[in-house]
Design a protein around this motif. Sequence first.
Motif, mmCIF file in Angstrom:
data_model
loop_
_atom_site.group_PDB
_atom_site.id
_atom_site.type_symbol
_atom_site.label_atom_id
_atom_site.label_comp_id
_atom_site.label_asym_id
_atom_site.label_seq_id
_atom_site.Cartn_x
_atom_site.Cartn_y
_atom_site.Cartn_z
ATOM 1 N N LYS A 133 20.673 3.483 50.430
ATOM 2 C CA LYS A 133 20.362 2.476 51.439
ATOM 3 C C LYS A 133 20.426 3.025 52.863
ATOM 4 C CE LYS A 133 21.187 -2.261 52.644
ATOM 5 N NZ LYS A 133 21.676 -3.547 52.201
ATOM 6 N N ILE A 134 21.426 3.822 53.166
ATOM 7 C CA ILE A 134 21.559 4.321 54.540
ATOM 8 C C ILE A 134 20.450 5.349 54.852
ATOM 9 C CG2 ILE A 134 23.270 6.135 54.021
ATOM 10 C CD1 ILE A 134 24.563 5.447 56.749
ATOM 11 N N ARG A 193 17.441 5.005 53.658
ATOM 12 C CA ARG A 193 16.263 4.155 53.889
ATOM 13 C C ARG A 193 16.307 3.513 55.267
ATOM 14 N NH1 ARG A 193 17.374 1.194 49.161
ATOM 15 N NH2 ARG A 193 16.831 2.441 47.354
ATOM 16 N N ILE A 194 17.463 2.969 55.625
ATOM 17 C CA ILE A 194 17.594 2.295 56.917
ATOM 18 C C ILE A 194 17.258 3.237 58.061
ATOM 19 C CG2 ILE A 194 19.319 1.381 58.550
ATOM 20 C CD1 ILE A 194 20.755 0.150 56.190
ATOM 21 N N THR A 195 17.679 4.487 57.923
ATOM 22 C CA THR A 195 17.522 5.437 59.017
ATOM 23 C C THR A 195 16.206 6.202 58.950
ATOM 24 O OG1 THR A 195 18.721 7.059 57.702
ATOM 25 C CG2 THR A 195 20.009 5.772 59.269
ATOM 26 N N GLY A 196 15.444 6.010 57.893
ATOM 27 C CA GLY A 196 14.184 6.738 57.781
ATOM 28 C C GLY A 196 14.379 8.180 57.333
ATOM 29 N N LEU A 197 15.601 8.560 56.977
ATOM 30 C CA LEU A 197 15.849 9.945 56.566
ATOM 31 C C LEU A 197 15.327 10.249 55.161
ATOM 32 C CD1 LEU A 197 19.372 10.525 58.152
ATOM 33 C CD2 LEU A 197 17.265 11.714 58.751
ATOM 34 N N PHE A 206 30.897 6.766 49.370
ATOM 35 C CA PHE A 206 30.718 6.261 50.732
ATOM 36 C C PHE A 206 30.114 7.354 51.590
ATOM 37 C CE2 PHE A 206 31.992 5.380 55.097
ATOM 38 C CZ PHE A 206 31.639 4.054 55.219
ATOM 39 N N LEU A 207 29.100 6.988 52.367
ATOM 40 C CA LEU A 207 28.458 7.953 53.272
ATOM 41 C C LEU A 207 28.093 7.213 54.546
ATOM 42 C CD1 LEU A 207 26.965 10.750 53.760
ATOM 43 C CD2 LEU A 207 24.940 9.656 52.787
ATOM 44 N N ASP A 208 28.543 7.717 55.691
ATOM 45 C CA ASP A 208 28.207 7.037 56.942
ATOM 46 C C ASP A 208 27.296 7.914 57.808
ATOM 47 O OD1 ASP A 208 29.771 8.921 58.194
ATOM 48 O OD2 ASP A 208 31.276 7.516 58.936
ATOM 49 N N SER A 209 27.065 7.470 59.035
ATOM 50 C CA SER A 209 26.118 8.196 59.887
ATOM 51 C C SER A 209 26.649 9.585 60.289
ATOM 52 C CB SER A 209 25.786 7.381 61.134
ATOM 53 O OG SER A 209 26.940 7.151 61.913
ATOM 54 N N ARG A 244 23.619 2.202 46.737
ATOM 55 C CA ARG A 244 24.472 1.976 47.913
ATOM 56 C C ARG A 244 24.418 3.158 48.882
ATOM 57 N NH1 ARG A 244 30.700 2.669 45.910
ATOM 58 N NH2 ARG A 244 30.356 0.686 44.913
#
Lengths: 115, 153
Positions: free
Chosen positions: A90-91, A93-97, A56-59, A87
Motif C-alpha cells: 500500500k505505501i 502504491r500511495i507514493t507511486g514507488l 511494518f514499513l514507513d517513509s 499492507r
Amino acid sequence: MDPDLSVAIRSEGDRTVVAVSGEIDVYTAPKLREHLIDLVSGGHYQLVVDLEGVDFLDSTGLGVLVGGLKRVRAHDGSLHLVCSQDRILKIFRITGLTKVFPIHASVTEALSADA
Amino acid sequence: MATVKVSFTAVTAHVRTARLVALAVARRAGVAEEMLDEVRLAVGEACSRAVGVHSQLGGEHPVMMQLSDDRDRFSVEVVDRGTLDEDPAGVLADIDLHEVSSRALDDDIPETLPSGFGLAVISGLVEDLDVASDGASTRVTMVWPTTLRRGGI
C-alpha cells in the motif's frame, strides 16, 4: 542485534538476497541502510530485497530502499523487491514507488527476472 | 470522551512505542480491523516527523500524542514544539508524492526523501486530516470512524 529488525544476506548465483524481517521505521532504517551500503561497497550490485518478513514499513524505510537503488544503479546494478503483502504494498502504491521498483511476489520470481 | 495521552522524549526508538499504544487504543475504541494498519502507519509517520523536528531544533521538549475516543470517531493528535520556518500545511499542499517518486532516482535528489514526504504519506492514508501550525508548535490531527462500541477507552 536489534530485536525489531533483522537482516539475513545470502548469495543466489550472481544475485544477493537480502531478507529483512521485523519493522523498518525511523529507528531501524539506518541499520538496513548500513547493510545496503556495505553490500555495494563489497561489489554486490544485483540485489533482491525480500520484504516478506516485514510487517511494518514507513517513509524512512522507503528512503533507504530508494537510496539502495540509486547506489546499485550507479554501478549498473539492480534492486528488486519481493513483497506480496497488501499492507506493505500500500505505501508503495500511495507514493507511486511501484513505478520505481520492480516488485515480485516471490524470491523465485525475482531471481528469474532480468537484472 | 475518553482520552489517552502519551508524552515521549524525542528519540526515534520511542516512535514504535507510540505506534503500539495508538494501535491498542484504536482497537479498543472500535476502529475497524482493516483500518488498523493505516492508523499504525499514519501515527508512525506523524510521530517520526515530530521527532525529526525536535532533533533538528535540539532542546528537551517531549512529543505529545493524544488519543481520543469520542462517540463515533477516534482521533489522534500529535503535537511537536517545532518552530521551523517551514509551513507544514504549505509543504503538504505543495508536495506531489508521485512526482517526487518519479524523480527519486535523479542524481540531484539526496538519498533521503524530502521533508514533507512523511506528511504527504499521511495525507494519502487519512481522509480526515488537519495540519495546523502557529509558529511555536505544529499539531497533526487524524480522525478515523469507529464501527464498534465497546464502551470507553
